[in-house]
Design an enzyme around this catalytic site. Structure first.
Site, PDB file in Angstrom:
ATOM      1  N   ASN A  41       0.825  -1.220   0.000  1.00 40.92           N
ATOM      2  CA  ASN A  41       0.000   0.000   0.000  1.00 40.92           C
ATOM      3  C   ASN A  41       0.854   1.263   0.000  1.00 40.92           C
ATOM      4  OD1 ASN A  41      -2.521  -1.252  -0.059  1.00 40.92           O
ATOM      5  ND2 ASN A  41      -2.480  -1.606   2.155  1.00 40.92           N
ATOM      6  N   TYR A  51       8.031 -11.666  11.735  1.00 41.38           N
ATOM      7  CA  TYR A  51       8.736 -10.372  11.665  1.00 41.38           C
ATOM      8  C   TYR A  51       9.879 -10.448  10.652  1.00 41.38           C
ATOM      9  CZ  TYR A  51      11.164  -6.191  13.499  1.00 41.38           C
ATOM     10  OH  TYR A  51      11.758  -4.960  13.646  1.00 41.38           O
TER      11      TYR A  51
HETATM   12  P1  NAD Z   1       7.084   0.620  17.901  1.00 42.36           P
HETATM   13  O1  NAD Z   1       6.305  -0.615  18.143  1.00 42.36           O
HETATM   14  O2  NAD Z   1       7.297   1.557  19.047  1.00 42.36           O
HETATM   15  O3  NAD Z   1       6.422   1.477  16.731  1.00 42.36           O
HETATM   16  C1  NAD Z   1       5.724   0.902  15.665  1.00 42.36           C
HETATM   17  C2  NAD Z   1       4.528   1.799  15.363  1.00 42.36           C
HETATM   18  O4  NAD Z   1       3.815   1.257  14.244  1.00 42.36           O
HETATM   19  C3  NAD Z   1       3.532   1.886  16.527  1.00 42.36           C
HETATM   20  O5  NAD Z   1       3.153   3.218  16.727  1.00 42.36           O
HETATM   21  C4  NAD Z   1       2.366   1.020  16.044  1.00 42.36           C
HETATM   22  O6  NAD Z   1       1.144   1.412  16.631  1.00 42.36           O
HETATM   23  C5  NAD Z   1       2.425   1.263  14.555  1.00 42.36           C
HETATM   24  N1  NAD Z   1       1.813   0.189  13.753  1.00 42.36           N
HETATM   25  C6  NAD Z   1       1.982  -1.142  13.864  1.00 42.36           C
HETATM   26  N2  NAD Z   1       1.274  -1.786  12.925  1.00 42.36           N
HETATM   27  C7  NAD Z   1       0.636  -0.829  12.188  1.00 42.36           C
HETATM   28  C8  NAD Z   1      -0.246  -0.860  11.074  1.00 42.36           C
HETATM   29  N3  NAD Z   1      -0.625  -2.019  10.512  1.00 42.36           N
HETATM   30  N4  NAD Z   1      -0.690   0.319  10.593  1.00 42.36           N
HETATM   31  C9  NAD Z   1      -0.322   1.491  11.149  1.00 42.36           C
HETATM   32  N5  NAD Z   1       0.501   1.587  12.214  1.00 42.36           N
HETATM   33  C10 NAD Z   1       0.983   0.428  12.720  1.00 42.36           C
HETATM   34  O7  NAD Z   1       8.465   0.178  17.264  1.00 42.36           O
HETATM   35  P2  NAD Z   1       9.774   1.029  16.947  1.00 42.36           P
HETATM   36  O8  NAD Z   1      10.855   0.531  17.791  1.00 42.36           O
HETATM   37  O9  NAD Z   1       9.469   2.475  16.940  1.00 42.36           O
HETATM   38  O10 NAD Z   1      10.067   0.539  15.454  1.00 42.36           O
HETATM   39  C11 NAD Z   1       9.717   1.333  14.334  1.00 42.36           C
HETATM   40  C12 NAD Z   1      10.155   0.618  13.074  1.00 42.36           C
HETATM   41  O11 NAD Z   1      11.566   0.397  13.102  1.00 42.36           O
HETATM   42  C13 NAD Z   1       9.495  -0.753  12.892  1.00 42.36           C
HETATM   43  O12 NAD Z   1       9.180  -0.942  11.531  1.00 42.36           O
HETATM   44  C14 NAD Z   1      10.577  -1.710  13.322  1.00 42.36           C
HETATM   45  O13 NAD Z   1      10.462  -2.950  12.668  1.00 42.36           O
HETATM   46  C15 NAD Z   1      11.845  -0.971  12.922  1.00 42.36           C
HETATM   47  N6  NAD Z   1      13.000  -1.387  13.735  1.00 42.36           N
HETATM   48  C16 NAD Z   1      13.131  -0.941  15.023  1.00 42.36           C
HETATM   49  C17 NAD Z   1      14.219  -1.371  15.783  1.00 42.36           C
HETATM   50  C18 NAD Z   1      14.423  -0.912  17.207  1.00 42.36           C
HETATM   51  O14 NAD Z   1      15.392  -1.331  17.840  1.00 42.36           O
HETATM   52  N7  NAD Z   1      13.608  -0.045  17.760  1.00 42.36           N
HETATM   53  C19 NAD Z   1      15.161  -2.252  15.230  1.00 42.36           C
HETATM   54  C20 NAD Z   1      14.964  -2.688  13.931  1.00 42.36           C
HETATM   55  C21 NAD Z   1      13.896  -2.231  13.173  1.00 42.36           C
END
Ligand code: NAD
Ligand code: UDP
Length: 319
Positions: free
Chosen positions: A104, A150
């Site tokens: 999307n 994931y």
């Molecule tokens: P987080 O869970 O705090 O944030 C993810 C956000 O996405 C949340 O606000 C959640 O409500 C929203 N979300 C989830 N599914 C959704 C959907 N279908 N539609 C709309 N919103 C949706 O996680 P984060 O740590 O902030 O991670 C953010 C991104 O970075 C993610 O994609 C994660 O895979 C990636 N990432 C993070 C880390 C880390 O260490 N924090 C490491 C590798 C990758």
């Protein structure tokens, strides 16, 4: 790097989450208009409360598994639960978010001819068979275990991003993010930094899964957000994947002992069962990030942990 000093309209999916809320704040500070789209699955209004009065900021409750029709210049696709307990809670939805959600958002980017950034992850490498992980390594991933929703979801998302680039000439920026920590992490997300800090501050047992010899490399959130913005502002030929993380590798046992010392805690370490497919080591090679983004982390583990401890200390006092 391109000169992006003009004000742009920027969509941040997952903008109410840990990384997303920091990113929204950073983009607003740079004078951009920010549209945050989040279904609040793991995100929290409290993360973005301070931004709501800003006329350049708008929030919509939206699940990216469904199409979104908006007009923007750039897209940061961060939507996806990131902590193992959250992404394993509803694994089918996790895969859908990475796969349907990416389709999307890529469709939106294609219609708008907008550059799109993908928050990929070190998990695409699975449990790596090499010690210093570079972007050429294809990974060692279980396709049907508890982490697969994931890991494989994010791998499929990368495939989609590169196929949209090859097939539709889309401008993409694929970042492989390694463990990141700091203020606004969800207190119940079960990730090691939040768990250990809350356990030490409340003098509860510190739960080490396995013997604590597994390693991770922890990057402070401000460094990570700086890398996101630098990556988005690179010229169109720089599409990644690029590893983003702090190469300072430590064991989980070391992290536990360090936090006990830093907080003067009375917590005792207890050892629990290691979850399935828990990677034994993780250290990014950030040569590409240095070369293409002129970026490397600046904040030491000590200083970053101090800020995270301060955040959780204040949060616990409010609870
Ligand atoms: P987080 O869970 O705090 O944030 C993810 C956000 O996405 C949340 O606000 C959640 O409500 C929203 N979300 C989830 N599914 C959704 C959907 N279908 N539609 C709309 N919103 C949706 O996680 P984060 O740590 O902030 O991670 C953010 C991104 O970075 C993610 O994609 C994660 O895979 C990636 N990432 C993070 C880390 C880390 O260490 N924090 C490491 C590798 C990758
Ligand atoms: N971990 C731990 N105790 C905890 C939480 C996590 O020992 O209370 C371990 C976990 O098994 C993993 C590492 O810490 O080896 C990092 O876990 P996290 O969930 O933060 O992220 P991951 O890198 O595994 O996605």
């Amino acid at each position: 790097m391109k000169n992006n000093s003009q004000s742009l309209r920027i969509l941040v999916t997952g903008g109410a989450g840990f990384l997303g809320s920091h990113l929204c704040e950073r983009l607003l500070n740079e004078g951009h208009e920010v549209l945050c789209a989040d279904n609040f699955y793991t995100g929290r209004r409290s993360n973005i409360l301070h931004l709501l009065s800003n006329p350049m900021f708008e929030v919509i409750r939206h699940d990216i598994c469904f199409p979104l029709y908006v007009e923007v210049d750039q897209i940061f696709n961060l939507a996806c639960p990131a902590s193992p307990i959250h992404y394993q809670f509803d694994p089918v939805q996790t895969t859908k978010t990475s796969v349907h959600g990416s389709i999307n958002m890529l469709g939106l980017a294609k219609r708008l001819k907008a550059t799109i950034f993908q928050a990929s992850t070190s998990e695409v490498y699975g449990d790596p068979a090499i010690s210093l992980i570079n972007e050429e390594y294809w990974g060692n991933v279980n396709p049907n275990g508890y982490r697969s929703c994931y890991d494989e979801g994010k791998r499929c998302a990368e495939t989609l991003f590169f196929d949209y680039k090859r097939q539709h000439n889309l401008n993409i920026k694929v970042a492989r993010i390694f463990n990141t920590y700091g203020p606004k992490m969800h207190p119940n997300d079960g990730r090691v930094v939040s768990n250990f800090i809350i356990q030490t501050l409340t003098n509860k047992d510190i739960t080490i899964y396995g013997d604590g010899s597994q390693t991770r490399s922890f990057c402070y959130v401000d460094d990570m957000i700086d890398a996101f913005v630098r990556f988005m502002n690179t010229t169109d030929d720089v599409c990644g994947p690029i590893n983003l993380g702090n190469p300072d590798e430590i064991s989980i046992l070391y992290l536990a002992e360090k936090l006990i010392n830093m907080t003067n805690s009375k917590s005792k370490i207890v050892f629990e069962k290691l979850p399935q497919d828990d990677p034994t080591r993780r250290k990014p090679d950030i040569t590409k990030a240095k070369q293409y983004l002129n970026w490397q982390p600046k904040i030491s583990l000590e200083n970053g942990l101090l800020k995270a401890i301060d955040y959780f200390d204040k949060l616990l006092k409010q609870m």
